[in-house]
Design an enzyme around this catalytic site. Structure first.
Site, PDB file in Angstrom:
ATOM      1  N   GLU A  35       0.824  -1.217   0.000  1.00 55.28           N
ATOM      2  CA  GLU A  35       0.000   0.000   0.000  1.00 55.28           C
ATOM      3  C   GLU A  35       0.856   1.264   0.000  1.00 55.28           C
ATOM      4  OE1 GLU A  35      -2.983  -0.238  -0.701  1.00 55.28           O
ATOM      5  OE2 GLU A  35      -3.764  -2.120   0.120  1.00 55.28           O
TER       6      GLU A  35
ATOM      7  N   HIS B  30      -2.953   1.847   8.600  1.00 61.49           N
ATOM      8  CA  HIS B  30      -4.013   1.092   7.924  1.00 61.49           C
ATOM      9  C   HIS B  30      -4.198  -0.238   8.650  1.00 61.49           C
ATOM     10  CE1 HIS B  30      -6.382  -1.086   5.080  1.00 61.49           C
ATOM     11  NE2 HIS B  30      -5.416  -1.942   4.797  1.00 61.49           N
TER      12      HIS B  30
ATOM     13  N   HIS C 256      -7.461  -3.535   9.714  1.00 59.71           N
ATOM     14  CA  HIS C 256      -8.726  -4.172   9.330  1.00 59.71           C
ATOM     15  C   HIS C 256      -9.624  -4.327  10.557  1.00 59.71           C
ATOM     16  CE1 HIS C 256      -6.466  -6.353   5.760  1.00 59.71           C
ATOM     17  NE2 HIS C 256      -6.508  -5.042   5.628  1.00 59.71           N
TER      18      HIS C 256
ATOM     19  N   HIS D  71     -13.022  -3.596   3.362  1.00 58.44           N
ATOM     20  CA  HIS D  71     -11.583  -3.833   3.501  1.00 58.44           C
ATOM     21  C   HIS D  71     -11.024  -3.331   4.843  1.00 58.44           C
ATOM     22  CE1 HIS D  71      -7.315  -3.598   1.547  1.00 58.44           C
ATOM     23  NE2 HIS D  71      -7.247  -3.717   2.845  1.00 58.44           N
TER      24      HIS D  71
END
Ligand SMILES: [Zn+2]
Length: 273
Positions: A123, A146, A148, A219
């Site tokens: 990413e 980032h 989840h 996501h």
């Protein structure tokens, strides 16, 4: 011999903070296998460190990030586990220095022999695009996280929460502190292929508009903060709201949420002018 990232106290502290966060993410069940990635702009902490860049291999980028020329970033590695990063951060992450054009980087924290199986996160396009925006707008935010978060991702599987407006109203409505700490709310990005420039472009639209948390449909979440802990806190608070929504639903009751007057009252009391 100590490495520069061990001798530099500010950088060592930042790396310890990232390792601590990696542990939380794993413990929370938000970091299965190699899920999640973290980056921190270290440039202001580097002092007058000089690197003979020709000693470090250069990796070309597909795009130029003009505001990032010559800057330094801590970046987690692709395919690396957060639970391993928590124990040994510098084997599972690296420090990069961008070149003077902002279109390539050198990995300056690893021996060449260790580089054959190491690359920064897949990413990276989104991380660099976000940092480029933060630097070019003079933002205090240096960290990008980032992860989840299960309940937040689950909410984006429900069609009526697939808009920024509906998701925010529901998350704020589950707990007043979700509004107090995330008054700008989240920005919803519809499903896009991970690791792409397209998802990077869609993500920075949210941060450009003043949001500090961007949700990727089906996501995960991307958050910015002055430190990685600040970025994590916002996702954590929103995740709490999502958990409350699911707990109420599981008890067979549609949660009431705060009404429009109560949300307006919070806005008047807490929204920074
Ligand atoms: Zn992800």
């Amino acid at each position: 011999m100590k490495e520069f990232f061990q001798e530099n106290k500010k950088i060592a502290k930042t790396i310890t903070e990232v390792a601590g966060l990696a542990n939380y993410l794993w413990q929370k069940g938000w970091a299965e296998r190699n899920a999640g990635n973290i980056s921190v702009n270290l440039s202001e902490m580097m002092g007058d460190s000089e690197f003979e860049l020709e000693h470090y291999p250069m990796f070309q980028l597909e795009r130029s990030y003009d505001a990032l020329a010559n800057l330094y970033f801590f970046v987690t590695g692709t395919g690396k586990r957060m639970r391993d990063l928590a124990i040994n951060p510098m084997n599972n992450a690296c420090i990069i220095k961008m070149n003077k054009k902002g279109n390539a980087y050198h990995i300056i924290s690893m021996k060449k022999r260790n580089l054959y199986n190491f690359r920064p996160t897949s990413e990276l396009p989104t991380h660099l695009a976000v940092h480029n925006l933060l630097v070019s707008t003079g933002s205090k935010n240096k960290a990008v996280v980032h992860t989840h978060p299960n309940e937040l991702v689950a909410m984006t599987q429900i069609p009526r929460f697939q808009t920024t407006e509906m998701l925010n109203k529901t998350l704020w409505g589950m707990h007043p502190e979700a509004f107090v700490f995330v008054p700008r709310g989240v920005f919803m990005v519809p499903y896009i292929l991970p690791g792409s420039h397209k998802i990077a472009d869609a993500t920075i639209e949210g941060f450009k508009n003043g949001h500090e948390v961007v949700i990727w449909e089906k996501h995960g979440a991307f958050a910015i903060g002055e430190t990685v802990s600040d970025a994590f806190d916002m996702i954590d608070i929103l995740s709490k709201s999502a958990q409350i929504w699911f707990m109420a639903m599981q008890s067979g009751n549609e949660p009431e949420g705060l009404n429009d007057d109560q949300l307006l009252e919070l806005k008047e009391a807490f929204l920074k002018k």
